[in-house]
Design an enzyme around this catalytic site. Structure first.
Site, short mmCIF file in Angstrom:
data_model
loop_
_atom_site.label_atom_id
_atom_site.label_comp_id
_atom_site.label_asym_id
_atom_site.label_seq_id
_atom_site.Cartn_x
_atom_site.Cartn_y
_atom_site.Cartn_z
N HIS A 1 0.30 -6.29 -1.91
CA HIS A 1 -0.08 -4.93 -1.51
C HIS A 1 -0.17 -4.07 -2.77
CE1 HIS A 1 0.68 -1.35 1.48
NE2 HIS A 1 -0.13 -1.01 0.48
N HIS B 1 -3.12 -1.47 -4.69
CA HIS B 1 -4.45 -0.84 -4.78
C HIS B 1 -4.80 -0.74 -6.25
CE1 HIS B 1 -4.14 0.52 -0.53
NE2 HIS B 1 -2.85 0.51 -0.81
N HIS C 1 -3.23 -1.38 6.86
CA HIS C 1 -2.07 -0.50 6.73
C HIS C 1 -1.73 0.00 8.14
CE1 HIS C 1 -3.03 -0.52 2.52
NE2 HIS C 1 -2.18 0.41 2.21
N GLU D 1 3.09 3.12 8.45
CA GLU D 1 3.60 3.74 7.22
C GLU D 1 3.96 5.18 7.59
OE1 GLU D 1 0.62 4.48 4.22
OE2 GLU D 1 2.10 4.77 2.63
N ASP E 1 2.17 -1.21 -4.37
CA ASP E 1 1.25 -0.24 -3.75
C ASP E 1 0.36 0.48 -4.78
OD1 ASP E 1 0.07 0.95 -1.54
OD2 ASP E 1 1.75 2.24 -1.04
N ASP E 2 0.87 1.57 -5.37
CA ASP E 2 0.12 2.34 -6.37
C ASP E 2 1.06 2.64 -7.53
OD1 ASP E 2 -2.45 3.03 -4.75
OD2 ASP E 2 -0.79 3.53 -3.40
N1 HPA Z 1 -1.41 4.13 2.31
C1 HPA Z 1 -2.64 4.41 2.70
N2 HPA Z 1 -3.66 4.44 1.87
C2 HPA Z 1 -3.46 4.16 0.59
C3 HPA Z 1 -2.20 3.87 0.12
C4 HPA Z 1 -1.12 3.84 1.03
O1 HPA Z 1 0.05 3.58 0.71
N3 HPA Z 1 -2.33 3.66 -1.20
C5 HPA Z 1 -3.63 3.80 -1.52
N4 HPA Z 1 -4.32 4.11 -0.43
ZN ZN Z 2 -1.17 0.76 0.33
#
Ligand code: HPA
Ligand code: ZN
Length: 335
Positions: free
Chosen positions: A14, A16, A194, A197, A275-276
Site C-alpha cells: 500500500h 502511492h 481503499h 479508513e 501509504d504516502d
Molecule cells: N486514502 C485515500 N486516498 C489516498 C490515500 C489514502 O490514504 N493516499 C493517497 N490517496
Molecule cells: Zn492509500
C-alpha cells in the site's frame, strides 16, 4: 529502532508513488519544469504537512503532484522511492499510481506509466526488488472517467497488474464503481480498494461483495462490525494497514490506540505499509518502528506481518515460496 526491524525482509502493498514525492525533489522538479510552488523552501512545505483528516491531506497531495511533468520526473520519483526500499530491506513492492491526477492536467498516461515502469525495471535489476503496479481510480470522480482510465490501463496490461480505488472515501461508496470493477476483473486485472479508513465498515463488506477485491486497503474500521472481523479471519482477506498515515490523518489519536496488533493476534491477515511516506513521516521501517514502540512486537509477530504481506501479494507461487524461506531464515537467526 529495534534492530530486528531493520533486518526483517519486508513486502509493501500500500504505497502511492505520488505520496513519495519528498519536498526536496518537488522543488528540484519545479525548478526543472519552471513551475512556481506556493512555498519558499522544502522546509516551509514540510511544515505545512499538518492534517486534520483525509481531505486536508489530499488537497496538498494533489497540489504536490503538479510538479510531475515528464517521463523522467516519474522515473526520478520512483527511483528515489526504490532507494528507500533498499535501505529498509523491502524485497517486493506493489505500488499505486493515480492516472487521473495526471491525465486531467494534460499529462499523457503513457508518460506516467513508462517513467514509473522503467524505474521499477531498473530497481529489479540493480536492487533486486520485485514489483507490481496498480492503477487507482479517483473515487471523487465519475465512473465514466474511471472507464476512460481503464481503457488506458488495458493498453498497458503488460505493466499493470490491477486496479484500485482511492481518494475521498466518504460520499463515494464502492457501489459507484461496480461496473468498471466488473470490467477490470473480466479483463484479467486484480482489484483492490481503499475502504474503512474514514468510511464505515459497510464500505469494507461492499468492496468485498460488489467489487470482488483481493485486498482491502486500510480496513481498520472493520472493528466496528464484529461479524465482519470474523469473516475477515475466516476468508483471510488481507488488510493493508498504514499506521503512521492513520495517526497523521487522525483515524487514531495515539499509536497505543491503534487496532493493528489486536487484529494480528486475532488472526486477521493484517500487513504494515507506508501509504504516502513523504507526507506521513516515514517509510516501511519507520512504520514498523512506530508500532513496535507502542506495542513491543515479538519476532514471531514481526515475521507474521511479513508473511501476511507475502501471502497477500500478487507474486507468483514459486517466488512466494522463496520469500517465505527468507522470513523463516530471519526468524531462525534473530534473537
Ligand atoms: N486514502 C485515500 N486516498 C489516498 C490515500 C489514502 O490514504 N493516499 C493517497 N490517496
Ligand atoms: Zn492509500
Amino acid at each position: 529502532m529495534n534492530p530486528n526491524i531493520t533486518t526483517l525482509p519486508k513486502v509493501e502493498l500500500h504505497l502511492h508513488i505520488e505520496g513519495t514525492l519528498e519536498p526536496e525533489l518537488m522543488f528540484e522538479l519545479a525548478t526543472r519544469n519552471h513551475i512556481a510552488l506556493p512555498y519558499h523552501s522544502p522546509e516551509a512545505l514540510r511544515k505545512a504537512y499538518q492534517f486534520d483528516d483525509l481531505q486536508s491531506f489530499l488537497d496538498l497531495y494533489y497540489q504536490g503532484a503538479n510538479a510531475l511533468i515528464t517521463e523522467q520526473d516519474f522515473y526520478d520519483l520512483t527511483w528515489a522511492y526504490l532507494l528507500r526500499c533498499a535501505e529498509d530491506n523491502v524485497i517486493h513492492t506493489e505500488i499505486f499510481f493515480d492516472p487521473q491526477t495526471h491525465t486531467d492536467r494534460g499529462i499523457d498516461f503513457d508518460t506516467v506509466i513508462n517513467g514509473i515502469h522503467r524505474a521499477l525495471i531498473d530497481g529489479e535489476r540493480q536492487l533486486g526488488i520485485s514489483f507490481g503496479i496498480i492503477a487507482c481510480f479517483l473515487r471523487h470522480l465519475s465512473q465514466e472517467s474511471a472507464f476512460e482510465t481503464l481503457t488506458s490501463v488495458l493498453q498497458h496490461q503488460d505493466k499493470i497488474i490491477g486496479v484500485g480505488l482511492d481518494s475521498s472515501e466518504v460520499g463515494h461508496p464502492p457501489q459507484k464503481f461496480q461496473q468498471v470493477f466488473d470490467q477490470a476483473k473480466a479483463s484479467g486485472l486484480y482489484t483492490v480498494a481503499h475502504a474503512g479508513e474514514e468510511g464505515p465498515a459497510q464500505n469494507i463488506s461492499d468492496s468485498i461483495e460488489l467489487l470482488h477485491v483481493s485486498r482491502i486497503d486500510h480496513g481498520v474500521r472493520c472493528t466496528e462490525d464484529p461479524e465482519l472481523v470474523d469473516m475477515l479471519i475466516q476468508t483471510q482477506m488481507p488488510l493493508t494497514v498504514c499506521p503512521l498515515s492513520n495517526l497523521k490523518l487522525k483515524v487514531f489519536d495515539e499509536m497505543t490506540q491503534h487496532n493493528l496488533v489486536t487484529l494480528l493476534d486475532k488472526g486477521v491477515a493484517v500487513t504494515i505499509n507506508s501509504d504516502d511516506p513523504a507526507y506521513f513521516g516515514g517509510y516501511m521501517n519507520a512504520n514498523f518502528a512506530a508500532v513496535d514502540e507502542a506495542f513491543k512486537l515479538t519476532n514471531p509477530q514481526l515475521a507474521k506481518l511479513s508473511l501476511n504481506a507475502i501471502n497477500a501479494s500478487f507474486i507468483d507461487e514459486p517466488t512466494k515460496r522463496v520469500y517465505r524461506q527468507k522470513i523463516q531464515h530471519w526468524l531462525d537467526n534473530t534473537k
